[in-house]
Design a protein around this motif. Structure first.
Motif, PDB file in Angstrom:
ATOM      1  N   VAL A  38      -8.115   6.998   2.032  1.00 20.00           N
ATOM      2  CA  VAL A  38      -6.879   7.860   2.415  1.00 20.00           C
ATOM      3  C   VAL A  38      -6.179   7.283   2.213  1.00 20.00           C
ATOM      4  O   VAL A  38      -5.083   7.642   1.876  1.00 20.00           O
ATOM      5  CB  VAL A  38      -7.522   7.634   4.063  1.00 20.00           C
ATOM      6  N   ALA A  39      -6.445   6.369   0.893  1.00 17.98           N
ATOM      7  CA  ALA A  39      -4.598   5.532   0.875  1.00 17.98           C
ATOM      8  C   ALA A  39      -4.569   5.281  -0.970  1.00 17.98           C
ATOM      9  O   ALA A  39      -4.029   4.419  -0.222  1.00 17.98           O
ATOM     10  CB  ALA A  39      -4.616   4.031   1.686  1.00 17.98           C
ATOM     11  N   THR A  40      -5.188   6.251  -1.156  1.00 16.80           N
ATOM     12  CA  THR A  40      -5.114   5.445  -3.082  1.00 16.80           C
ATOM     13  C   THR A  40      -4.999   6.665  -3.332  1.00 16.80           C
ATOM     14  O   THR A  40      -5.174   8.077  -3.263  1.00 16.80           O
ATOM     15  CB  THR A  40      -6.213   4.721  -3.659  1.00 16.80           C
ATOM     16  N   PRO A  41      -4.602   6.848  -4.486  1.00 20.30           N
ATOM     17  CA  PRO A  41      -4.203   8.135  -5.555  1.00 20.30           C
ATOM     18  C   PRO A  41      -5.232   8.720  -5.953  1.00 20.30           C
ATOM     19  O   PRO A  41      -5.869   9.752  -6.169  1.00 20.30           O
ATOM     20  CB  PRO A  41      -3.883   7.029  -6.300  1.00 20.30           C
ATOM     21  N   GLN A  42      -6.157   7.734  -6.278  1.00 22.19           N
ATOM     22  CA  GLN A  42      -7.993   8.048  -6.122  1.00 22.19           C
ATOM     23  C   GLN A  42      -8.011   8.924  -5.147  1.00 22.19           C
ATOM     24  O   GLN A  42      -8.759  10.334  -5.058  1.00 22.19           O
ATOM     25  CB  GLN A  42      -9.296   6.792  -6.352  1.00 22.19           C
ATOM     26  N   ALA A  43      -8.193   8.538  -3.663  1.00 14.87           N
ATOM     27  CA  ALA A  43      -8.349   9.207  -2.988  1.00 14.87           C
ATOM     28  C   ALA A  43      -7.893  11.041  -2.672  1.00 14.87           C
ATOM     29  O   ALA A  43      -8.732  11.810  -2.250  1.00 14.87           O
ATOM     30  CB  ALA A  43      -8.668   8.656  -1.253  1.00 14.87           C
ATOM     31  N   HIS A 104      12.700   1.408   3.880  1.00 17.71           N
ATOM     32  CA  HIS A 104      11.559   1.701   3.459  1.00 17.71           C
ATOM     33  C   HIS A 104      10.935   1.494   3.194  1.00 17.71           C
ATOM     34  O   HIS A 104      10.686   2.351   1.858  1.00 17.71           O
ATOM     35  CB  HIS A 104      10.975   2.964   4.405  1.00 17.71           C
ATOM     36  N   LEU A 105      10.144  -0.093   2.936  1.00 13.49           N
ATOM     37  CA  LEU A 105       9.454  -0.310   1.389  1.00 13.49           C
ATOM     38  C   LEU A 105       8.244   0.887   1.012  1.00 13.49           C
ATOM     39  O   LEU A 105       7.813   1.038   0.027  1.00 13.49           O
ATOM     40  CB  LEU A 105       8.276  -1.675   1.737  1.00 13.49           C
ATOM     41  N   HIS A 106       6.993   0.818   2.349  1.00 16.07           N
ATOM     42  CA  HIS A 106       5.504   1.571   1.890  1.00 16.07           C
ATOM     43  C   HIS A 106       6.235   3.442   2.025  1.00 16.07           C
ATOM     44  O   HIS A 106       4.765   4.068   2.273  1.00 16.07           O
ATOM     45  CB  HIS A 106       5.054   1.017   2.573  1.00 16.07           C
ATOM     46  N   GLY A 149      -2.108   0.942  -4.999  1.00 12.11           N
ATOM     47  CA  GLY A 149      -2.497   1.055  -6.516  1.00 12.11           C
ATOM     48  C   GLY A 149      -0.621   1.802  -6.646  1.00 12.11           C
ATOM     49  O   GLY A 149      -0.875   1.825  -8.203  1.00 12.11           O
ATOM     50  N   GLU A 150      -0.083   1.938  -6.299  1.00  9.55           N
ATOM     51  CA  GLU A 150       1.109   2.455  -6.584  1.00  9.55           C
ATOM     52  C   GLU A 150       2.076   1.635  -6.886  1.00  9.55           C
ATOM     53  O   GLU A 150       2.211   0.549  -5.866  1.00  9.55           O
ATOM     54  CB  GLU A 150       1.519   4.001  -5.597  1.00  9.55           C
ATOM     55  N   ALA A 151       3.454   2.293  -7.616  1.00  9.44           N
ATOM     56  CA  ALA A 151       4.045   1.009  -7.671  1.00  9.44           C
ATOM     57  C   ALA A 151       5.423   1.328  -6.103  1.00  9.44           C
ATOM     58  O   ALA A 151       5.095   2.526  -5.405  1.00  9.44           O
ATOM     59  CB  ALA A 151       5.392   2.097  -8.855  1.00  9.44           C
TER      60      ALA A 151
END
Length: 235
Positions: A38-43, A104-106, A149-151
């Protein structure tokens, strides 16, 4: 007289006290989901509907959550200091408490962004973001969240803020998530540093480091009172 600059790094612990669950406390599961689902580019590529629904439920749950005494104390601190909050949290509890300068970093749960043009951001009036909701260029909107996995595009501004701190505070974070955890090492040696958490993280010893073993709603107001008594008005 210029106010001293307080920079505060906050993590999941401060929000957990307000009732927002953290995935790290649940064996890597987030509401029954593996983070990878639920929290990756691949997802997102694999199952965007699942990802959208996951964040819809986060948004729905976060709408009525209230800031706690830790959030409120940091907002009050602005009366005496120039305060910058650097948060790893995607909720808006710091803003709800009244903090005016929050980085907000994320990412931010209540914003969406274009999948075609990252500069196109939208405030969300509703808790729902669905397939078919598009930006002005016609591309699908996604949560404005930095996935694993994201910048982390806000890291450079965060480092710049941290390097200028007169006082640095870390609240409710395991100091295990990088690059955010590295911020402590951009603080000048002479600057007072406070780490506030009921489970104090292991960190390399730094000069002027004060460890406060307390939850945010207790430890933050305590440290804020001490700072006001010791430093406020001294420029």
């Amino acid at each position: 007289m210029d106010k001293k600059k307080v920079v505060v790094l906050t993590g999941a612990g401060i929000s957990a006290e307000s009732g927002i669950p953290t995935f790290r406390d649940a064996n890597g599961l987030w509401e029954g989901h593996n983070v990878e689902d639920v929290a990756t580019p691949q997802a997102w590529t694999r199952d965007p509907e699942l990802v959208l629904e996951f964040y819809n439920q986060r948004r729905k749950a976060a709408r009525d959550v209230k800031p706690n005494e830790g959030h409120k104390a940091l907002a009050e601190l602005e009366k005496h200091f120039q305060v910058t909050i650097i948060t790893q949290n995607i909720d808006n509890l710091h803003e709800k408490a009244g903090s005016s300068r929050v980085l907000h970093l994320h990412g931010e749960l209540f914003k969406s962004r274009s999948t075609a043009d990252e500069s196109l951001l939208y405030d969300m009036d509703s808790w729902e973001l669905n397939m078919g909701d598009c930006c002005e260029k016609g591309s699908q909107l996604r949560p404005h969240v930095v996935w694993f996995g994201e910048a982390v595009p806000m890291m450079e501004p965060a480092i710049a803020e941290t390097a200028e701190a007169d006082i640095f505070m870390v609240v409710g974070t395991s100091m295990q998530v990088y690059p955010a955890a590295s911020l402590l090492y951009y603080v000048e040696d002479h600057v007072p540093k406070y780490i506030i958490d009921p489970k104090l993280p292991l960190v390399h010893q730094r000069p002027n480091l004060h460890m406060v073993e307390a939850k945010a709603s207790v430890g933050v107001p305590k440290v804020c009172r001490e700072l006001i008594e010791k430093h406020a008005g001294k420029g």
